[in-house]
Design a protein around this motif. Structure first.
Motif, PDB file in Angstrom:
ATOM      1  N   ILE A  24      10.399   4.902   7.519  1.00  0.00           N
ATOM      2  CA  ILE A  24       9.060   4.227   7.103  1.00  0.00           C
ATOM      3  C   ILE A  24       9.046   2.950   7.218  1.00  0.00           C
ATOM      4  O   ILE A  24       8.332   2.252   8.153  1.00  0.00           O
ATOM      5  CB  ILE A  24       8.344   4.708   5.732  1.00  0.00           C
ATOM      6  CG1 ILE A  24       8.157   6.305   5.850  1.00  0.00           C
ATOM      7  CG2 ILE A  24       7.212   4.196   5.367  1.00  0.00           C
ATOM      8  CD1 ILE A  24       7.887   6.906   4.422  1.00  0.00           C
ATOM      9  N   SER A  48       0.866  -1.254  -0.111  1.00  0.00           N
ATOM     10  CA  SER A  48       0.044  -0.041  -0.050  1.00  0.00           C
ATOM     11  C   SER A  48       0.820   1.240   0.229  1.00  0.00           C
ATOM     12  O   SER A  48       0.374   2.311  -0.575  1.00  0.00           O
ATOM     13  CB  SER A  48      -0.860   0.002   1.208  1.00  0.00           C
ATOM     14  OG  SER A  48      -1.781  -1.090   1.307  1.00  0.00           O
ATOM     15  N   THR A  49       2.022   1.201   0.575  1.00  0.00           N
ATOM     16  CA  THR A  49       2.981   2.428   0.654  1.00  0.00           C
ATOM     17  C   THR A  49       3.846   2.581  -0.311  1.00  0.00           C
ATOM     18  O   THR A  49       4.626   3.273  -0.468  1.00  0.00           O
ATOM     19  CB  THR A  49       3.516   2.455   2.005  1.00  0.00           C
ATOM     20  OG1 THR A  49       4.196   1.283   2.467  1.00  0.00           O
ATOM     21  CG2 THR A  49       2.670   2.883   3.077  1.00  0.00           C
ATOM     22  N   ASN A  88      -1.717   7.539   1.058  1.00  0.00           N
ATOM     23  CA  ASN A  88      -1.433   6.965  -0.240  1.00  0.00           C
ATOM     24  C   ASN A  88      -2.540   6.443  -1.352  1.00  0.00           C
ATOM     25  O   ASN A  88      -2.494   5.592  -2.262  1.00  0.00           O
ATOM     26  CB  ASN A  88      -1.078   5.430   0.378  1.00  0.00           C
ATOM     27  CG  ASN A  88       0.427   5.587   0.918  1.00  0.00           C
ATOM     28  OD1 ASN A  88       1.419   5.607   0.173  1.00  0.00           O
ATOM     29  ND2 ASN A  88       0.446   5.589   2.289  1.00  0.00           N
ATOM     30  N   ILE A 122      -2.990   6.618   6.868  1.00  0.00           N
ATOM     31  CA  ILE A 122      -1.900   6.220   5.813  1.00  0.00           C
ATOM     32  C   ILE A 122      -2.847   5.640   4.655  1.00  0.00           C
ATOM     33  O   ILE A 122      -2.281   6.163   3.605  1.00  0.00           O
ATOM     34  CB  ILE A 122      -1.362   4.574   6.480  1.00  0.00           C
ATOM     35  CG1 ILE A 122      -0.653   5.101   7.732  1.00  0.00           C
ATOM     36  CG2 ILE A 122      -0.457   3.950   5.494  1.00  0.00           C
ATOM     37  CD1 ILE A 122      -0.150   3.801   8.463  1.00  0.00           C
ATOM     38  N   GLU A 144       6.789   0.882  10.385  1.00  0.00           N
ATOM     39  CA  GLU A 144       5.569   0.297   9.824  1.00  0.00           C
ATOM     40  C   GLU A 144       5.876  -1.100  10.296  1.00  0.00           C
ATOM     41  O   GLU A 144       4.944  -1.934  10.752  1.00  0.00           O
ATOM     42  CB  GLU A 144       5.443   0.082   8.302  1.00  0.00           C
ATOM     43  CG  GLU A 144       4.991   1.491   7.466  1.00  0.00           C
ATOM     44  CD  GLU A 144       5.030   1.385   6.091  1.00  0.00           C
ATOM     45  OE1 GLU A 144       4.333   2.269   5.522  1.00  0.00           O
ATOM     46  OE2 GLU A 144       5.602   0.396   5.521  1.00  0.00           O
TER      47      GLU A 144
END
Length: 279
Positions: free
Chosen positions: A117, A45-46, A239, A235, A121
């Motif tokens: 990040i 997703s990121t 994104n 988040i 995460e």
């Protein structure tokens, strides 16, 4: 959509019930799998999974090491929290150093913002989920662990339906447009009611209950649950995605269903130490 959400939500809860009833080993294996699937969803997703495969591989290895330690402890029926904490600090430090080394030797492609990040995460998801196993390893863990799911999913369910029926005022519209203040309060009331009902059932079966602590825990669990939901919503907004996945019809991905569990599990673990409600 509502019918699908209810059906698969019920099936999901039934699956959790079945796993918990199987014991700490089955629960540890299930949580191990949830951690890896959640990391996959988050990395994808990121955009990290596509652009920084080697960093995400390091993340998977870190998570697998930590969860293997807990799984081994569950198999041997001996989860030593102080030992786990010390070991986890060591592998977390090692993980951070490895990421920094990638930044040094691949600085044109790997920046400090990127490794930060990946680190946040990975550690957040791994540490938060690990508390489910830590709770189950406590003396009263087999009954305390239910407080995690009653608090997280109970608050979410009541907030959803109360917000849908009575919701008029937006909670934090830029983060989660559908959430309302009325729904948030409904989630708190629903969580407390579930905890009280659970406490009464346990008391009738000879378990000691501190109802004041139980109510406080219910309120805190509902609040923290909704914060966990909002964290993951932030988040997603950044994104530009609607859901983390589509593995659970009507709910999305693993992180869409367990976002509140990530914050409630640590809360219940520490409240069980400092403000126990199940004696």
């Amino acid at each position: 959509m509502l019918k699908e959400r209810v059906i698969y939500g019920t099936l999901g809860f039934a699956a959790v019930v079945a796993v918990i009833l199987q014991g700490s080993v089955a629960l540890s294996i299930a949580v191990f799998a949830l951690v890896l699937m959640s990391l996959f969803e988050m990395y994808k997703s990121t955009g990290l999974l596509k652009k920084y495969k080697i960093l995400t591989l390091a993340g998977f290895l870190f998570a697998a090491t930590a969860m293997s330690f807990l799984l081994n402890a569950a198999i041997n029926d001996r989860i030593n929290y102080p030992v786990f904490s010390q070991g986890f600090l060591q592998i977390t430090l090692a993980f951070g150093i490895v990421l920094m080394l990638f930044m040094i030797f691949m600085h044109e492609k790997v920046r400090f913002s990127t490794v930060s990040i990946v680190f946040l995460e990975t550690v957040y998801i791994t540490v938060a989920f690990s508390h489910i196993i830590l709770i189950s390893g406590e003396a009263n863990g087999k009954i305390t662990v239910w407080l995690v799911f009653f608090g997280a999913w109970g608050a979410d369910t009541f907030a959803y339906f109360v917000g849908k029926i009575f919701g008029r005022h937006k909670l934090i519209e830029k983060v989660s447009p559908k959430k309302t203040i009325e729904g948030a309060f409904g989630g708190i009331v629903g969580s407390v009611l579930l905890y009280i009902v659970y406490g009464i059932i346990l008391a009738k079966n000879g378990v000691g209950i501190n109802y004041v602590n139980l109510i406080i825990t219910g309120v805190l669990a509902a609040v923290i649950s909704q914060i966990g939901d909002l964290i993951m919503s932030c988040i997603k907004r950044e994104n530009h995605i609607k859901d983390y996945g589509d593995i659970i019809p009507g709910h999305g991905g693993i992180l869409d269903r367990f976002d509140s569990v990530l914050t409630v599990a640590p809360l219940i673990f520490y409240l069980n130490i400092y403000l126990p409600s199940i004696l």
